[in-house]
Design an enzyme around this catalytic site. Sequence first.
Site, PDB file in Angstrom:
ATOM      1  N   HIS A  18      43.624  32.184  44.439  1.00 22.47           N
ATOM      2  CA  HIS A  18      43.728  33.620  44.760  1.00 22.47           C
ATOM      3  C   HIS A  18      45.181  34.097  44.633  1.00 22.47           C
ATOM      4  O   HIS A  18      45.446  35.173  44.109  1.00 22.47           O
ATOM      5  CB  HIS A  18      43.284  33.897  46.204  1.00 22.47           C
ATOM      6  CG  HIS A  18      41.826  33.641  46.479  1.00 22.47           C
ATOM      7  ND1 HIS A  18      41.379  32.874  47.526  1.00 22.47           N
ATOM      8  CD2 HIS A  18      40.705  34.074  45.853  1.00 22.47           C
ATOM      9  CE1 HIS A  18      40.062  32.850  47.535  1.00 22.47           C
ATOM     10  NE2 HIS A  18      39.619  33.569  46.533  1.00 22.47           N
ATOM     11  N   LYS A  42      27.607  36.612  54.827  1.00 20.36           N
ATOM     12  CA  LYS A  42      27.957  35.360  54.155  1.00 20.36           C
ATOM     13  C   LYS A  42      28.220  34.214  55.128  1.00 20.36           C
ATOM     14  O   LYS A  42      28.475  33.094  54.706  1.00 20.36           O
ATOM     15  CB  LYS A  42      29.204  35.568  53.284  1.00 20.36           C
ATOM     16  CG  LYS A  42      28.885  35.999  51.857  1.00 20.36           C
ATOM     17  CD  LYS A  42      30.073  35.746  50.954  1.00 20.36           C
ATOM     18  CE  LYS A  42      29.711  35.850  49.483  1.00 20.36           C
ATOM     19  NZ  LYS A  42      30.910  35.664  48.642  1.00 20.36           N
ATOM     20  N   ARG A  91      37.427  31.940  36.497  1.00 22.47           N
ATOM     21  CA  ARG A  91      37.693  30.502  36.387  1.00 22.47           C
ATOM     22  C   ARG A  91      36.970  29.960  35.170  1.00 22.47           C
ATOM     23  O   ARG A  91      37.538  29.745  34.131  1.00 22.47           O
ATOM     24  CB  ARG A  91      37.215  29.769  37.646  1.00 22.47           C
ATOM     25  CG  ARG A  91      38.187  29.866  38.779  1.00 22.47           C
ATOM     26  CD  ARG A  91      37.544  29.535  40.086  1.00 22.47           C
ATOM     27  NE  ARG A  91      36.593  30.569  40.448  1.00 22.47           N
ATOM     28  CZ  ARG A  91      36.142  30.772  41.654  1.00 22.47           C
ATOM     29  NH1 ARG A  91      36.517  29.978  42.630  1.00 22.47           N
ATOM     30  NH2 ARG A  91      35.298  31.738  41.916  1.00 22.47           N
ATOM     31  N   SER A 129      37.143  28.738  47.544  1.00 25.23           N
ATOM     32  CA  SER A 129      37.166  28.691  49.007  1.00 25.23           C
ATOM     33  C   SER A 129      36.102  27.720  49.520  1.00 25.23           C
ATOM     34  O   SER A 129      36.325  26.988  50.484  1.00 25.23           O
ATOM     35  CB  SER A 129      36.903  30.082  49.589  1.00 25.23           C
ATOM     36  OG  SER A 129      37.936  30.963  49.214  1.00 25.23           O
TER      37      SER A 129
HETATM   38  P1  ADP Z   1      33.814  36.400  46.632  1.00 22.62           P
HETATM   39  O1  ADP Z   1      33.235  35.010  46.798  1.00 22.62           O
HETATM   40  O2  ADP Z   1      33.547  37.294  47.774  1.00 22.62           O
HETATM   41  O3  ADP Z   1      33.559  36.998  45.281  1.00 22.62           O
HETATM   42  P2  ADP Z   1      36.370  35.091  46.511  1.00 22.62           P
HETATM   43  O4  ADP Z   1      37.360  35.295  47.577  1.00 22.62           O
HETATM   44  O5  ADP Z   1      35.776  33.742  46.406  1.00 22.62           O
HETATM   45  O6  ADP Z   1      35.364  36.254  46.686  1.00 22.62           O
HETATM   46  O7  ADP Z   1      37.012  35.434  45.098  1.00 22.62           O
HETATM   47  C1  ADP Z   1      37.572  36.667  44.794  1.00 22.62           C
HETATM   48  C2  ADP Z   1      37.926  36.711  43.334  1.00 22.62           C
HETATM   49  O8  ADP Z   1      38.903  35.726  43.038  1.00 22.62           O
HETATM   50  C3  ADP Z   1      36.797  36.457  42.359  1.00 22.62           C
HETATM   51  O9  ADP Z   1      36.992  37.294  41.227  1.00 22.62           O
HETATM   52  C4  ADP Z   1      36.980  35.030  41.968  1.00 22.62           C
HETATM   53  O10 ADP Z   1      36.463  34.764  40.685  1.00 22.62           O
HETATM   54  C5  ADP Z   1      38.483  34.937  41.966  1.00 22.62           C
HETATM   55  N1  ADP Z   1      38.953  33.557  42.171  1.00 22.62           N
HETATM   56  C6  ADP Z   1      38.774  32.775  43.245  1.00 22.62           C
HETATM   57  N2  ADP Z   1      39.346  31.569  43.071  1.00 22.62           N
HETATM   58  C7  ADP Z   1      39.915  31.588  41.836  1.00 22.62           C
HETATM   59  C8  ADP Z   1      40.649  30.646  41.034  1.00 22.62           C
HETATM   60  N3  ADP Z   1      40.874  29.413  41.493  1.00 22.62           N
HETATM   61  N4  ADP Z   1      41.065  31.028  39.821  1.00 22.62           N
HETATM   62  C9  ADP Z   1      40.794  32.265  39.357  1.00 22.62           C
HETATM   63  N5  ADP Z   1      40.103  33.207  40.034  1.00 22.62           N
HETATM   64  C10 ADP Z   1      39.664  32.875  41.257  1.00 22.62           C
END
Ligand code: ADP
Length: 163
Positions: A18, A42, A91, A129
């Site tokens: 993030h 969630k 990703r 996460s």
């Molecule tokens: P949610 O699960 O509510 O969509 P997240 O907090 O998991 O939210 O992710 C928010 C955004 O960050 C999403 O667009 C996700 O694809 C992106 N993201 C999370 N981890 C990574 C990572 N390691 N590399 C690139 N993008 C990421």
Amino acid sequence: MIRTAIYPGTFDPITLGHVDVVRRGMKLFDRVVIGVADNPGKGPMFDVETRLHMVRETFAGEESVEAVRFSGLLVDLAHQQQASAILRGLRAASDFEYEFQMATMNRRLDERIETAFVMAREDYTFVSSRFIREISAMGGDVRELVPEVVMGFLHKHQESLQR
Ligand code: ADP
């Protein structure tokens, strides 16, 4: 004109993936507002205030980054913050389907708001996460994958489970 982007997510907890997305966003936008979703559905590990706190600590001292809590429609938050874009990270191909649906839906809701995608550094392509929560719950070391402030909260959570 100040260009603002909203970066929405659950951030349960915030990871270095993030952080990398935000840093890339900072190169493209003058202001990045991290929207921490109040997503009780969630069943998050950390409540929204704790998630928000970890995000704010991570970017303390960065004037162009803010974090707000939000529930409801993303386009409403974008309007509130006078944002012209939504920032998301990609990703692997597996992210694409969901991101595509979300971007298309948000465009239907307000076609003036553009969704911008960035790719995090290769070292973080496997970081999510969920992965952090699971590895940490089993006692694995995630120090190199999350901001320092998150480690303290992961330990606290572990201790509360052992009590
Ligand atoms: P949610 O699960 O509510 O969509 P997240 O907090 O998991 O939210 O992710 C928010 C955004 O960050 C999403 O667009 C996700 O694809 C992106 N993201 C999370 N981890 C990574 C990572 N390691 N590399 C690139 N993008 C990421």
